[in-house]
Enzyme design. Structure first.
Site, PDB file in Angstrom:
ATOM      1  N   ARG A 298       0.837  -1.201   0.000  1.00 20.05           N
ATOM      2  CA  ARG A 298       0.000   0.000   0.000  1.00 20.05           C
ATOM      3  C   ARG A 298       0.873   1.252   0.000  1.00 20.05           C
ATOM      4  O   ARG A 298       0.666   2.181  -0.772  1.00 20.05           O
ATOM      5  CB  ARG A 298      -0.921  -0.004   1.211  1.00 20.05           C
TER       6      ARG A 298
ATOM      7  N   HIS B 217       3.213   6.015  -2.337  1.00 24.55           N
ATOM      8  CA  HIS B 217       4.355   6.922  -2.251  1.00 24.55           C
ATOM      9  C   HIS B 217       5.388   6.743  -3.360  1.00 24.55           C
ATOM     10  O   HIS B 217       6.129   7.677  -3.648  1.00 24.55           O
ATOM     11  CB  HIS B 217       5.030   6.781  -0.883  1.00 24.55           C
TER      12      HIS B 217
END
Length: 117
Positions: free
Chosen positions: A78, A83
């Site tokens: 995730r 990111h």
């Protein structure tokens, strides 16, 4: 069962079900996946939801680390999708879909009490 944890388990279940619905009645084909930007983004978004929900679950009750295989790796995926969005490997995401998501679905289904299903 804690109501918040139950809600997050259902979020994981719904995201897995949604990913599975992206491939109705057809064999999963990596090359079709890789060439379909909308499908890739939809899958990635659901993986983000799965990772965030599992993060919330284990933050609330650390015992779920033992109940959900690879919980930390799911959260790591995730974080990577969010990111490091510019460095996502289609092959890695595909591997998650083919090899890890079916097992996670079984585990989540087993964690949701029968009376809640």
């Amino acid at each position: 069962m804690d109501e918040r944890i139950l809600k997050w388990l259902f979020d994981v279940k719904m995201s897995i079900d949604e990913i599975n619905e992206f491939f109705p009645n057809e064999e999963r084909d990596f090359f079709k996946y890789r060439n379909n930007l909308m499908l890739k983004r939809a899958v990635e978004r659901n993986l983000e939801i799965i990772g965030e929900a599992i993060n919330r679950i284990i933050t609330r009750d650390v015992s779920y680390i033992e109940k959900i295989s690879n919980a930390k790796a799911i959260i790591g995926l995730r974080n990577h999708v969010i990111h490091a969005y510019d460095n996502i490997s289609d092959e890695n995401i595909w591997s998650v879909l083919i090899h890890h998501l079916p097992k996670l679905k079984i585990e989540i289904d087993n964690l949701i009490p029968k009376e809640e299903k």
